[in-house]
Write a protein that holds these residues in place. Structure first.
Motif, PDB file in Angstrom:
ATOM      1  N   ILE A  93      -1.826   2.282   1.554  1.00  0.00           N
ATOM      2  CA  ILE A  93      -1.015   2.082   2.765  1.00  0.00           C
ATOM      3  C   ILE A  93      -1.641   2.814   3.951  1.00  0.00           C
ATOM      4  CG2 ILE A  93       1.243   2.600   3.820  1.00  0.00           C
ATOM      5  CD1 ILE A  93       2.446   2.353   0.991  1.00  0.00           C
ATOM      6  N   ASP A  94      -1.685   2.151   5.095  1.00  0.00           N
ATOM      7  CA  ASP A  94      -2.053   2.848   6.318  1.00  0.00           C
ATOM      8  C   ASP A  94      -1.145   2.365   7.449  1.00  0.00           C
ATOM      9  OD1 ASP A  94      -3.003   0.417   7.214  1.00  0.00           O
ATOM     10  OD2 ASP A  94      -5.108   0.899   6.833  1.00  0.00           O
ATOM     11  N   GLU A  95      -1.467   2.739   8.657  1.00  0.00           N
ATOM     12  CA  GLU A  95      -0.586   2.407   9.796  1.00  0.00           C
ATOM     13  C   GLU A  95      -0.487   0.912  10.051  1.00  0.00           C
ATOM     14  OE1 GLU A  95      -2.178   4.633  12.975  1.00  0.00           O
ATOM     15  OE2 GLU A  95      -1.321   6.513  12.269  1.00  0.00           O
ATOM     16  N   GLU A  96      -1.515   0.203   9.580  1.00  0.00           N
ATOM     17  CA  GLU A  96      -1.538  -1.247   9.824  1.00  0.00           C
ATOM     18  C   GLU A  96      -0.823  -2.038   8.727  1.00  0.00           C
ATOM     19  OE1 GLU A  96      -2.912  -2.590  12.654  1.00  0.00           O
ATOM     20  OE2 GLU A  96      -3.060  -0.457  13.186  1.00  0.00           O
ATOM     21  N   THR A  97      -0.344  -1.369   7.699  1.00  0.00           N
ATOM     22  CA  THR A  97       0.286  -2.085   6.586  1.00  0.00           C
ATOM     23  C   THR A  97       1.648  -2.621   7.014  1.00  0.00           C
ATOM     24  OG1 THR A  97      -0.842  -0.623   5.033  1.00  0.00           O
ATOM     25  CG2 THR A  97       1.015  -1.902   4.172  1.00  0.00           C
TER      26      THR A  97
ATOM     27  N   LYS B 131      -0.860  -8.382  14.037  1.00  0.00           N
ATOM     28  CA  LYS B 131      -1.380  -8.586  12.689  1.00  0.00           C
ATOM     29  C   LYS B 131      -1.707  -7.239  12.062  1.00  0.00           C
ATOM     30  CE  LYS B 131      -3.222 -13.133  13.499  1.00  0.00           C
ATOM     31  NZ  LYS B 131      -3.719 -13.521  14.812  1.00  0.00           N
ATOM     32  N   GLY B 132      -1.820  -7.221  10.761  1.00  0.00           N
ATOM     33  CA  GLY B 132      -2.167  -5.977  10.084  1.00  0.00           C
ATOM     34  C   GLY B 132      -2.642  -6.294   8.685  1.00  0.00           C
ATOM     35  N   ASN B 133      -2.300  -5.443   7.747  1.00  0.00           N
ATOM     36  CA  ASN B 133      -2.701  -5.725   6.370  1.00  0.00           C
ATOM     37  C   ASN B 133      -1.479  -5.801   5.467  1.00  0.00           C
ATOM     38  OD1 ASN B 133      -2.137  -3.087   5.005  1.00  0.00           O
ATOM     39  ND2 ASN B 133      -3.650  -2.327   6.495  1.00  0.00           N
ATOM     40  N   ILE B 134      -1.685  -6.480   4.335  1.00  0.00           N
ATOM     41  CA  ILE B 134      -0.648  -6.486   3.303  1.00  0.00           C
ATOM     42  C   ILE B 134      -1.296  -6.008   2.001  1.00  0.00           C
ATOM     43  CG2 ILE B 134       0.593  -8.390   4.412  1.00  0.00           C
ATOM     44  CD1 ILE B 134      -0.331 -10.176   2.087  1.00  0.00           C
ATOM     45  N   ILE B 135      -0.469  -5.473   1.136  1.00  0.00           N
ATOM     46  CA  ILE B 135      -0.983  -4.963  -0.138  1.00  0.00           C
ATOM     47  C   ILE B 135      -0.312  -5.734  -1.268  1.00  0.00           C
ATOM     48  CG2 ILE B 135      -1.153  -2.929  -1.639  1.00  0.00           C
ATOM     49  CD1 ILE B 135      -0.935  -1.247   1.000  1.00  0.00           C
ATOM     50  N   ILE B 136      -1.126  -6.255  -2.160  1.00  0.00           N
ATOM     51  CA  ILE B 136      -0.574  -6.928  -3.341  1.00  0.00           C
ATOM     52  C   ILE B 136      -1.268  -6.359  -4.574  1.00  0.00           C
ATOM     53  CG2 ILE B 136      -0.117  -9.077  -2.076  1.00  0.00           C
ATOM     54  CD1 ILE B 136      -2.513 -10.333  -3.536  1.00  0.00           C
ATOM     55  N   SER B 137      -0.692  -6.596  -5.726  1.00  0.00           N
ATOM     56  CA  SER B 137      -1.382  -6.173  -6.948  1.00  0.00           C
ATOM     57  C   SER B 137      -2.333  -7.281  -7.369  1.00  0.00           C
ATOM     58  CB  SER B 137      -0.375  -5.907  -8.059  1.00  0.00           C
ATOM     59  OG  SER B 137      -0.014  -7.128  -8.678  1.00  0.00           O
ATOM     60  N   GLY B 138      -3.263  -6.943  -8.243  1.00  0.00           N
ATOM     61  CA  GLY B 138      -4.223  -7.934  -8.733  1.00  0.00           C
ATOM     62  C   GLY B 138      -3.635  -8.864  -9.772  1.00  0.00           C
ATOM     63  N   ILE B 139      -2.367  -8.683 -10.108  1.00  0.00           N
ATOM     64  CA  ILE B 139      -1.791  -9.520 -11.167  1.00  0.00           C
ATOM     65  C   ILE B 139      -0.585 -10.309 -10.649  1.00  0.00           C
ATOM     66  CG2 ILE B 139      -2.634  -8.118 -13.088  1.00  0.00           C
ATOM     67  CD1 ILE B 139       0.228  -6.888 -13.217  1.00  0.00           C
ATOM     68  N   GLU B 140      -0.658 -10.669  -9.378  1.00  0.00           N
ATOM     69  CA  GLU B 140       0.449 -11.464  -8.818  1.00  0.00           C
ATOM     70  C   GLU B 140       0.412 -12.899  -9.319  1.00  0.00           C
ATOM     71  OE1 GLU B 140       2.975 -10.174  -7.016  1.00  0.00           O
ATOM     72  OE2 GLU B 140       1.920  -8.314  -7.509  1.00  0.00           O
ATOM     73  N   HIS B 141       1.550 -13.514  -9.332  1.00  0.00           N
ATOM     74  CA  HIS B 141       1.680 -14.939  -9.630  1.00  0.00           C
ATOM     75  C   HIS B 141       1.007 -15.726  -8.494  1.00  0.00           C
ATOM     76  CE1 HIS B 141       3.892 -18.810  -9.974  1.00  0.00           C
ATOM     77  NE2 HIS B 141       3.898 -18.508 -11.260  1.00  0.00           N
TER      78      HIS B 141
END
Lengths: 390, 391
Positions: free
Chosen positions: A135-139, A88-98
């Motif tokens: 972004i980091d190593e867990e992304t 598991k890790g992290n994901i990055i999304i924008s604040g304006i996603e559908h």
């Protein structure tokens, strides 16, 4: 009564001729494309042809296109493919996603994933550096809506993709874009973009409802299992009608894309000129007219206007009763001025987002309709604004 | 083939000289709800019967479950006053109960209003119980905690019946005159209307529509709620008031923080005018003490001052959950919570007054200069009839 449709971002006006053609072809090639008999092989060939046409429209290899039921399914497939990952890790999304990205991403948190949200600038465009800095190593994945469905903001996908690649963990990060409001509307050459996957929905560009695409640069391990259709990534008997309709609509719109953009910009310019003359009106985001009309920054087909203090919902209702159909920016909820998540992310004041209406056009919208719309909007909004003054 | 039901009445049976008035009303109400179904309602002196085709039994049972004034009902067998025939019916009933698996302990109740019948009530009970015990092994008589009962009544003819289903109780709708319910799209007001109908009030309803600030979906929701309520109230006339002009006047000229109170006062005035026009005797609201700012004692005093009719507020002492429970039981809840609310944010003050000064409020209302608008709104009401007939 008039019936002028200005809610193309919700769904495009269907192209009846094209859909009839798709229906006729699909009835001829009715067989299950997985069947080994002659009719089945013919149907399979038809499916293959559609994939080729679509690959040509979107700059991909045909094998990289998976037919799905639409944008929501495509987005969900990509997000939930993470559940197959051991680490598991992290994901990055924008604040304006559908919601079809935001909601599945939020539910990933229940499975131990971290979701990082990067809010865009007030223009509703994401700063690439800001996104890359998360972004980091867990992304494991970055997801971004290419053209925002409320403001029409076009995100710097190319720049962000390159920054992801450059980052230390870049090689392990999957970059997905939601291209639902882009495909068939603005140039979309997926093969040339630094992305790993993209979602497309047919009905947004006059194709049939219930069909869409998932572009996958390389196969992802998906959650579902079944009959092995679509390269074993999306199972279920092929929707031949949907596929043919999608290909026809994509081909027609791609061929006309420059004309369509110019046409839409002409309509948007009139809308901005005329709406800005209504006292108290404003546009969201608060960008200059030049910026709003810059097809690199904003979709030429979408304009978000606000006429405080008239609630968007009321204006939509009144305009609908006069024969003009537009969309709301945010809904009026029980007893509260509920802001839209997207308006919140770009820091729009409550009373402004509360009054937002989305006007979205398509290739069939004509200038005369826009003028008639503006005439009525001027009249009705003035009545409403005056009646709500204290 | 027809089915026969015995109908039990509760409070009506206690009425003195007016008893026949209540009974007639109940009979009329049952017939009205079943208009279109070939049935006969007969009886009196505390016992009614309804005879209706078997294929209509679902509808008949719905009506008996929902008609105020009925405390219980049961499907009955009508036979000659012959103990062997009575025993035969009792055994059939027992066998059905055993097949349904509702237990082995039973009792027999017997009433004999025809004193000419040869056996006493006690003797009837013993004869029936003995026969049933003989016929079905394993059964046991338990007069204190039976799983089921066999009921025998000897009147002009004999009746045998088992389970008694519950009716809603209360008094027949209409026996207390008419009332005007202020109906919104929320949870409370339909429940208030239901409870007052239960006490015999015939209900009409009034809804204030502020188009375009209120959607047509919200209007339809209120019509749907009135339709649900109509099944308990022998139909409803719903008056839809075009309230926009009045609402805008309040927003324009009213004291901002008193907006809701001024609005409610205006609504009560309109309701008063329409109610009096049709000789209604009261208004009904869904107010519960302290639920919202306009439901404090001071606020209720002020809004109530807009009429000289009594305002019945049957929910005044209830918790929200109690109200929701009734709303669910009467089938209104799922409609009440549909998300088509008024766009009330425009008109709802940020910080509403909770303890208004009575005299000050009167002055504030006068400033609105709104009387003419209220009369116009009342006179332009749209009337919709929602039927109470079951189909």
């Amino acid at each position: 009564m008039e019936h002028i449709y200005l809610d193309w971002a919700a769904t495009a006006l269907p192209d009846q001729k094209l859909l009839n053609e798709a229906l006729e072809s699909s009835l001829k090639s009715f067989a299950n494309p997985s069947s080994p008999h002659k009719s089945g092989r013919e149907a399979s060939a038809i499916v293959g042809q559609q994939r080729k046409i679509l690959a040509g429209c979107f700059g991909t290899d045909p094998r990289q296109l998976i037919f799905t039921s639409g944008g929501t399914e495509s987005n969900n497939m990509v997000v939930f493919s993470l559940l197959k990952k051991k680490r598991k890790g992290n994901i990055i999304i924008s604040g304006i996603e559908h919601p079809s990205i935001y909601e599945p991403a939020a539910s990933l948190e229940k499975f131990g994933w971290k979701v990082r949200i990067v809010n865009p600038e007030p223009s509703s465009i994401v700063d690439p550096e800001k996104m890359a800095s998360m972004i980091d190593e867990e992304t494991r994945m970055v997801l971004l809506i290419m053209v925002n469905n409320e403001t029409g903001a076009i995100q710097p996908v190319n720049e962000i993709g390159k920054l992801i690649q450059k980052s230390a963990a870049g090689q392990n990060i999957h970059f997905h874009i939601d291209a639902v409001q882009a495909a068939g509307k603005i140039p979309l050459n997926l093969g040339a973009l630094p992305v790993h996957s993209a979602s497309i929905s047919s009905h947004k560009f006059q194709g049939p409802r219930g069909c869409g695409l998932l572009y996958l640069k390389k196969p992802l391990e998906m959650l579902y299992a079944g009959g092995g259709q679509e390269g074993g990534l999306r199972h279920g008997t092929e929707n031949t009608f949907g596929m043919i309709g999608t290909a026809l609509a994509a081909a027609a719109n791609t061929a006309a894309i420059d004309d369509n953009i110019n046409h839409a910009l002409g309509l948007k310019k009139i809308l901005i000129d005329r709406i800005s003359k209504i006292k108290g009106s404003l546009f969201i985001p608060r960008c200059s007219t030049e910026e709003l009309l810059n097809p690199i920054m904003f979709s030429p087909y979408i304009l978000l206007a606000s006429l405080p203090p008239v609630p968007g919902e009321i204006l939509v209702r009144v305009m609908s009763d006069r024969g003009f159909e537009i969309g709301t920016g945010s809904a009026c909820a029980t007893g509260k001025k509920k802001k839209s998540r997207i308006m919140d992310a770009i820091g729009i004041k409550t009373h402004e987002s509360f009054s937002a209406v989305r006007i979205s056009t398509g290739p069939k919208t004509d200038m005369e309709e826009i003028h008639r719309f503006c005439d009525t909007l001027e009249k009705e909004s003035t009545i409403l604004i005056n009646s709500l003054k204290r | 083939m027809d089915k026969l039901y015995l109908i039990k009445i509760g409070e009506i049976a206690l009425k003195g000289n007016n008893k026949s008035f209540f009974e007639k009303k109940l009979k009329k109400n049952i017939k009205m709800s079943l208009k279109g179904i070939q049935c006969t309602v007969f009886g009196g002196r505390g016992r009614f019967f309804i005879e209706a085709p078997k294929e209509s039994s679902r509808v008949v049972e719905q009506v008996l479950s929902n008609t105020f004034g009925i405390t219980g009902y049961s499907e009955v067998s009508r036979i000659e006053k012959d103990i062997d025939l009575i025993i035969g019916e009792a055994i059939k009933l027992a066998e059905r109960n055993i097949a349904e698996g509702i237990g082995l302990n039973f009792k027999v109740n017997s009433r004999r209003s025809d004193k000419g019948f040869a056996m006493s009530s006690y003797e009837i009970c013993c004869a029936v119980a003995d026969a049933v015990l003989d016929r079905i092994p394993g059964l046991k008589v338990d007069v204190h905690n039976p799983d089921w009962a066999i009921n025998v009544e000897i009147r002009e003819t004999a009746f045998v019946y088992g389970r008694v289903d519950k009716g809603p109780g209360g008094l027949p709708v209409g026996c207390a005159g008419g009332g005007m319910l202020l109906l919104s799209g929320g949870i409370d007001s339909p429940v208030a209307g239901y409870l007052m109908a239960k006490r015999g009030l015939s209900i009409d309803a009034i809804y204030f529509h502020t188009y375009p600030y209120t959607s047509d979906e919200a209007r339809q929701k209120v019509i749907d709620l009135a339709g649900i309520l109509a099944k308990y109230t022998m139909g409803i006339n719903l008056y839809i008031i075009p309230f926009t002009e009045a609402q805008l006047r309040i927003k324009e000229k009213g004291l901002e923080k008193a907006g809701t109170l001024l609005m409610r006062n205006a609504m009560v005035r309109i309701a008063d005018r329409i109610a009096k026009g049709k000789n209604d005797l009261a208004l009904v609201t869904g107010e519960a003490l302290s639920q919202v700012a306009s439901q404090t004692p001071e606020s209720i005093r002020y809004t109530g001052s807009a009429t000289d009719l009594p305002i019945f507020r049957p929910l005044i002492g209830m918790d929200k959950q109690e109200i929701i429970n009734i709303s669910k039981a009467i089938g209104a809840y799922r409609t009440s919570i549909l998300p088509f609310d008024d766009c009330c944010t425009l008109f709802a003050p940020e910080h509403p007054i909770t303890h208004p000064d009575f005299e000050r409020m009167k002055e504030e209302f006068d400033k609105l200069d709104i009387e003419e608008l209220l009369i116009k709104a009342a006179d332009n009401a749209e009337k919709i009839h929602l039927s109470g007939v079951y189909t």
